[in-house]
Design a protein around this motif. Structure first.
Motif, mmCIF file in Angstrom:
data_model
loop_
_atom_site.group_PDB
_atom_site.id
_atom_site.type_symbol
_atom_site.label_atom_id
_atom_site.label_comp_id
_atom_site.label_asym_id
_atom_site.label_seq_id
_atom_site.Cartn_x
_atom_site.Cartn_y
_atom_site.Cartn_z
ATOM 1 N N ASP A 296 7.379 -10.076 -2.668
ATOM 2 C CA ASP A 296 6.458 -10.359 -1.568
ATOM 3 C C ASP A 296 5.537 -9.193 -1.273
ATOM 4 O O ASP A 296 4.388 -9.357 -0.918
ATOM 5 N N GLN A 297 6.031 -7.981 -1.410
ATOM 6 C CA GLN A 297 5.199 -6.828 -1.107
ATOM 7 C C GLN A 297 5.684 -5.608 -1.878
ATOM 8 O O GLN A 297 6.801 -5.564 -2.375
ATOM 9 N N LYS A 298 4.823 -4.623 -1.949
ATOM 10 C CA LYS A 298 5.112 -3.388 -2.676
ATOM 11 C C LYS A 298 5.556 -2.311 -1.690
ATOM 12 O O LYS A 298 5.073 -2.252 -0.555
ATOM 13 N N THR A 299 6.487 -1.467 -2.104
ATOM 14 C CA THR A 299 6.909 -0.327 -1.290
ATOM 15 C C THR A 299 5.874 0.776 -1.425
ATOM 16 O O THR A 299 5.578 1.243 -2.533
ATOM 17 N N ASN A 300 5.314 1.184 -0.303
ATOM 18 C CA ASN A 300 4.286 2.230 -0.298
ATOM 19 C C ASN A 300 4.905 3.558 0.106
ATOM 20 O O ASN A 300 5.616 3.645 1.112
ATOM 21 N N ILE A 301 4.629 4.577 -0.696
ATOM 22 C CA ILE A 301 5.225 5.898 -0.493
ATOM 23 C C ILE A 301 4.117 6.932 -0.392
ATOM 24 O O ILE A 301 3.193 6.945 -1.226
ATOM 25 N N ALA A 302 4.195 7.782 0.614
ATOM 26 C CA ALA A 302 3.228 8.872 0.785
ATOM 27 C C ALA A 302 3.820 10.155 0.226
ATOM 28 O O ALA A 302 4.884 10.599 0.662
ATOM 29 N N LEU A 303 3.143 10.742 -0.759
ATOM 30 C CA LEU A 303 3.535 12.033 -1.315
ATOM 31 C C LEU A 303 2.579 13.071 -0.732
ATOM 32 O O LEU A 303 1.415 13.168 -1.130
ATOM 33 N N VAL A 304 3.074 13.818 0.252
ATOM 34 C CA VAL A 304 2.219 14.706 1.052
ATOM 35 C C VAL A 304 2.349 16.135 0.541
ATOM 36 O O VAL A 304 3.465 16.632 0.338
ATOM 37 N N TYR A 305 1.205 16.805 0.367
ATOM 38 C CA TYR A 305 1.193 18.155 -0.202
ATOM 39 C C TYR A 305 0.105 18.988 0.458
ATOM 40 O O TYR A 305 -0.835 18.458 1.075
ATOM 41 N N ASP A 306 0.224 20.294 0.333
ATOM 42 C CA ASP A 306 -0.853 21.181 0.771
ATOM 43 C C ASP A 306 -1.388 22.018 -0.381
ATOM 44 O O ASP A 306 -2.456 22.586 -0.291
#
Length: 677
Positions: free
Chosen positions: A289-299
């Protein structure tokens, strides 16, 4: 023995004689002939002692004959039986194995191969896949320093592994393929390849790519159809002739309901076609039904970011967005998991937002992590700040029980760079990886997971995880091991399912020749892994209602059952504990497909090229006697006389010590008897 040693021995002999003469002829007043006997005994004793001090070494040679090895390999896959070559293969094998002249000339060693290689004890031609390249590679390594021609009884149709056409470059031994199969060319249609994604999304169209092949010289017309159940969802007319032998067909199908959907691609068979098994192929997709969205946060940019994105997105159900902290703040509700890579002061606002949202996190620390900020922003863990870094290798905690971990060789993985100093957890946690220094495992945490306030979190104390992905490829020639490890970690962190005492791991569907392996983990009431549990799986075919129960075996820290080889169909299963009321259920489909039945002929061209590139020669199954004659006449395979050189020091010769003791004793006895002492 060197000339220098001989000189020392000569000097020792002269010295021993001079000392004995001085003792009994010059200094002694003895007049009888006993003085000559005593002189000889004293000379012998002194010379023996000096010889032990010089310790000369003596060389001896042992000669023996070494016959060359004849490696006899048989393809034990289903394609041999399908091409009706199993009786011929057995006949040729017995002819070669029992030939008296070959046995006199060679040491014959027999093997069989399918997907793996085994010492030959019986032939049943029932292996569902064949990997000739693996067999040749292993023989090349085992017999690398020997004279060992390799005889391979095969049809040359490989269904698993890398192409064996290039393996001859790394195998130093001559290869003699004995070709099993028909060389006559028949008109034949086949589906060479089918490309489709495993996961698709509801109400979306998904691409399907089919490569259709034709073998023959006449012009023919056929039709390609894609079936969904009893309905044709796509059809296309095709034409082939001697100049046009293949065509790529691309289309898109609509995913209109959630779950596993199966399809069947079919090429309408010719009237004269001999093999119709390769005219169709089943495939499946799982509609989600939907995709798992993942935020890969970096500086700051780092190779770890690319490695993590590749590993996570290897599963089509997941999407990774690589973002700066300020860019995430406006869309935090779009993500189910936040991977915080080396947080520093720029992460302050984001960490507050994540805490308010009660979101799941995966923190990865490294050389530029601001531990002062990170320690103050949460109460789950604290790192002692030393402003020094250290390299730590991973060590797997085999009692980790939050989710199932495959048996990965973490000991071969390169170290990660981490902050030096103690790291303390202030909430209940489970360590997945410990830090290891110089091969010694510490109890310091490298990777751990924990749950707090209905959220899931993980902390990895080290940067450089991209090297793990590279090492995984070096170990297995694929990134799958590392990618699946990260995938399972992310799957756990991005879901809200509660922890269970019995966890199972399986796929929703398997292709006909896939290994069907179901894995389980069982924990006691304290959530400690129980390696003495009695688990079994009850498997039920939903079509014919056949049911069977199979025990699960403990293997590398998990309970597993291999269901490979069961017939195609849809199955429901329950994994249960045999003495407690604990169970877990699931279902899967096996798509009908036998890759070993896709061939009509032996692959003569590839086998001939393999023989030529390895300085061997290809033979047909009717030429066994010709092959035997060539092996017997080939001067490369002569018996070689070899020698073993043994170097023995004189000090190891016990008889010399006995001779010295005996001479001293006789001398003492004579002197005592004659009143000289």
């Amino acid at each position: 023995m060197s000339s220098e040693t001989l000189l020392y021995i000569t000097i020792a002999a002269i010295t021993a004689l001079i000392l004995a003469l001085f003792q009994y002829l010059y200094k002694s007043k003895l007049k009888s002939h006993l003085k000559y006997l005593l002189t000889g005994l004293r000379t012998l004793s002194i010379f023996g002692i000096l010889l032990l001090l010089i310790n000369p070494k003596f060389e001896s040679f042992t000669y023996f004959d070494e016959k060359p090895t004849l490696v006899l390999v048989v393809d034990n896959s289903e394609s041999i039986a399908y091409l009706k070559q199993n009786d011929k293969a057995l006949e040729i094998f017995n002819t070669l194995k029992n030939n008296s002249e070959l046995n006199e000339r060679f040491n014959i060693e027999s093997y069989a191969f399918g997907k793996t290689v085994k010492t030959l004890d019986s032939l049943n031609f029932n292996k569902r896949q064949s990997n000739l390249s693996l067999a040749l590679k292993q023989f090349g390594e085992v017999y690398n320093n020997q004279t060992a021609p390799i005889l391979v009884l095969t049809d040359g149709n490989q269904t698993y592994g890398t192409d064996y056409s290039y393996i001859s470059k790394s195998v130093k031994q001559p290869i003699y393929p004995i070709i099993l199969g028909d060389s006559t060319v028949y008109s034949d249609l086949s589906i060479k390849q089918l490309n489709v994604n495993r996961y698709v999304y509801l109400k979306n169209k998904f691409p399907v790519e089919i490569i259709a092949n034709y073998t023959g010289n006449t012009s023919i017309n056929t039709e390609l159809k894609i079936w969904s159940g009893n309905h044709v969802v796509y059809r296309k007319a095709l034409q082939f002739d001697a100049t046009k032998s293949s065509e790529i067909i691309s289309t898109s199908l609509l995913a209109n309901s959630v779950g596993v959907k199966t399809y069947r691609v079919e090429l309408v068979a010719l009237n004269s076609e001999k093999n119709t098994f390769n005219n169709f192929k089943n495939f499946g997709v799982e509609v989600i039904d939907q995709k798992t969205n993942i935020a890969l946060v970096y500086d700051r940019m780092h190779p770890d970011l690319g490695a993590l994105k590749k590993a996570i997105e290897n599963n089509e159900q997941r999407s990774v967005s690589i973002l700066k902290p300020k860019d995430v703040l406006s869309k935090t509700n779009d993500f189910q998991l936040f991977i915080l890579y080396q947080p520093d002061n720029s992460f302050n606002e984001l960490l507050k937002e994540i805490k308010e949202l009660n979101s799941n996190t995966f923190v990865i620390s490294g050389e530029t992590t601001d531990w002062s900020m990170l320690n103050n922003s949460q109460d789950y863990f604290k790192q002692t700040i030393t402003n020094q870094t250290e390299d730590f290798q991973p060590s797997l905690n085999r009692n980790y029980g939050t989710f199932i971990i495959d048996n990965i060789d973490f000991n071969s993985f390169p170290p990660l760079t981490s902050e030096f100093g103690s790291f303390k957890m202030s909430v209940p946690f489970e360590a997945l990886l410990y830090k290891s220094v110089n091969g010694i495992e510490t109890k310091d945490i490298l990777l751990s997971t924990f749950e707090i306030n209905n959220t899931k979190h993980a902390i990895l104390n080290g940067e450089g995880i991209w090297r793990w992905r590279a090492q995984s490829f070096l170990n297995t020639n694929a990134f799958n091991t590392f990618d699946e490890f990260i995938s399972k970690l992310v799957q756990y962190l991005s879901s809200n399912k509660k922890r269970k005492r019995l966890n199972i791991d399986y796929k929703s569907f398997y292709n006909g020749n896939d290994d069907v392996i179901i894995t389980a983990q069982y924990f006691n009431k304290n959530f400690e892994f129980d390696n003495s549990a009695s688990l079994s799986i009850v498997l039920k075919n939903t079509e014919n209602k056949n049911t069977k129960e199979i025990p699960l075996l403990l293997n590398n820290g998990n309970y597993t059952v291999d269901l490979s080889g069961i017939e195609a169909g849809e199955y429901n299963f329950t994994v249960k504990h045999n003495s407690e009321s604990i169970s877990a259920s699931g279902s899967f489909k096996i798509l009908e497909y036998n890759v070993e039945q896709q061939f009509l002929n032996a692959d003569i061209l590839k086998l001939t090229a393999l023989a030529k590139n390895s300085n061997g020669e290809a033979f047909f199954s009717s030429q066994a006697s010709l092959l035997i004659d060539q092996l017997l006449q080939d001067n490369r395979y002569k018996t070689i006389q070899k020698s073993t050189k043994n170097i023995v020091p004189l000090i190891a010769w016990k008889y010399l010590l006995l001779l010295i003791v005996l001479s001293l004793f006789i001398e003492w006895f004579i002197r005592k008897y004659n009143g000289l002492i």
